[in-house]
Design an enzyme around this catalytic site. Sequence first.
Site, PDB file in Angstrom:
ATOM      1  N   TYR A  18       0.792  -1.229   0.000  1.00 25.20           N
ATOM      2  CA  TYR A  18       0.000   0.000   0.000  1.00 25.20           C
ATOM      3  C   TYR A  18       0.825   1.281   0.000  1.00 25.20           C
ATOM      4  O   TYR A  18       0.264   2.370  -0.071  1.00 25.20           O
ATOM      5  CB  TYR A  18      -0.947  -0.001   1.204  1.00 25.20           C
ATOM      6  CG  TYR A  18      -1.909  -1.158   1.181  1.00 25.20           C
ATOM      7  CD1 TYR A  18      -2.942  -1.206   0.258  1.00 25.20           C
ATOM      8  CD2 TYR A  18      -1.771  -2.222   2.066  1.00 25.20           C
ATOM      9  CE1 TYR A  18      -3.818  -2.277   0.220  1.00 25.20           C
ATOM     10  CE2 TYR A  18      -2.646  -3.299   2.036  1.00 25.20           C
ATOM     11  CZ  TYR A  18      -3.664  -3.317   1.113  1.00 25.20           C
ATOM     12  OH  TYR A  18      -4.527  -4.377   1.074  1.00 25.20           O
ATOM     13  N   HIS A  66      -8.147   2.194  -6.006  1.00 26.48           N
ATOM     14  CA  HIS A  66      -7.453   1.205  -5.174  1.00 26.48           C
ATOM     15  C   HIS A  66      -5.966   1.487  -5.238  1.00 26.48           C
ATOM     16  O   HIS A  66      -5.419   1.713  -6.323  1.00 26.48           O
ATOM     17  CB  HIS A  66      -7.730  -0.220  -5.656  1.00 26.48           C
ATOM     18  CG  HIS A  66      -9.166  -0.592  -5.548  1.00 26.48           C
ATOM     19  ND1 HIS A  66      -9.751  -0.913  -4.343  1.00 26.48           N
ATOM     20  CD2 HIS A  66     -10.142  -0.645  -6.481  1.00 26.48           C
ATOM     21  CE1 HIS A  66     -11.030  -1.165  -4.549  1.00 26.48           C
ATOM     22  NE2 HIS A  66     -11.292  -0.999  -5.836  1.00 26.48           N
ATOM     23  N   ASP A  81     -25.555  -0.039  -3.627  1.00 25.17           N
ATOM     24  CA  ASP A  81     -26.928   0.453  -3.705  1.00 25.17           C
ATOM     25  C   ASP A  81     -27.033   1.904  -3.248  1.00 25.17           C
ATOM     26  O   ASP A  81     -27.789   2.691  -3.821  1.00 25.17           O
ATOM     27  CB  ASP A  81     -27.864  -0.431  -2.885  1.00 25.17           C
ATOM     28  CG  ASP A  81     -28.120  -1.789  -3.532  1.00 25.17           C
ATOM     29  OD1 ASP A  81     -27.742  -1.984  -4.708  1.00 25.17           O
ATOM     30  OD2 ASP A  81     -28.694  -2.656  -2.845  1.00 25.17           O
ATOM     31  N   ASN A 100     -12.528   4.753  -2.269  1.00 30.89           N
ATOM     32  CA  ASN A 100     -11.715   3.545  -2.144  1.00 30.89           C
ATOM     33  C   ASN A 100     -12.466   2.668  -1.150  1.00 30.89           C
ATOM     34  O   ASN A 100     -12.331   2.834   0.060  1.00 30.89           O
ATOM     35  CB  ASN A 100     -10.308   3.846  -1.639  1.00 30.89           C
ATOM     36  CG  ASN A 100      -9.449   2.595  -1.554  1.00 30.89           C
ATOM     37  OD1 ASN A 100      -9.962   1.485  -1.552  1.00 30.89           O
ATOM     38  ND2 ASN A 100      -8.149   2.786  -1.464  1.00 30.89           N
ATOM     39  N   ARG A 119     -10.098 -10.861  -4.576  1.00 29.55           N
ATOM     40  CA  ARG A 119     -10.017  -9.402  -4.728  1.00 29.55           C
ATOM     41  C   ARG A 119     -10.289  -8.944  -6.161  1.00 29.55           C
ATOM     42  O   ARG A 119     -10.353  -7.751  -6.431  1.00 29.55           O
ATOM     43  CB  ARG A 119      -8.645  -8.900  -4.292  1.00 29.55           C
ATOM     44  CG  ARG A 119      -8.355  -9.110  -2.824  1.00 29.55           C
ATOM     45  CD  ARG A 119      -7.040  -8.439  -2.433  1.00 29.55           C
ATOM     46  NE  ARG A 119      -6.566  -8.883  -1.137  1.00 29.55           N
ATOM     47  CZ  ARG A 119      -6.950  -8.374   0.025  1.00 29.55           C
ATOM     48  NH1 ARG A 119      -7.834  -7.394   0.053  1.00 29.55           N
ATOM     49  NH2 ARG A 119      -6.458  -8.841   1.155  1.00 29.55           N
TER      50      ARG A 119
END
Length: 147
Positions: free
Chosen positions: A23, A101, A88, A75, A112
């Site tokens: 990350y 992402h 929704d 994200n 994923r």
Amino acid sequence: MATLLVLHGPNLNLLGTREPGTYGSTTLGQINQDLERRAREAGHHLLHLQSNAEYELIDRIHAARDEGVDFIIINPAAFTHTSVALRDALLAVSIPFIEVHLSNVHKREPFRHHSYFSDVAVGVICGLGATGYRLALESALEQLQRP
């Protein structure tokens, strides 16, 4: 002046220390500060929220419509692969959004690879680290200029 909302899903509060090889080392605070500055310099207003709770993100999306938010950058993190409820909510408010992402989800575990958001998003940016947020903001601002 447009208002943009950036939503960060679960565990993104740990950016900078959580799996930096995946990350990156940029913190969530640094990402938010950069986006705020860029939006302000372009004459726009940027809001942001990080939550580990799905219902808080849903409530924030609902509030965004009443506040006149023009664009959402989200994200969804782990909710990407599980949350029909978030999908929704985004569809219910009819605010255009870009899915972001940090990692390339398609190079990771098979679970994923599926997103409940990609097919209804304006676009998807993945695998570019913190730069992906900046690119999403640039794209959102460009799209808001279109008639």
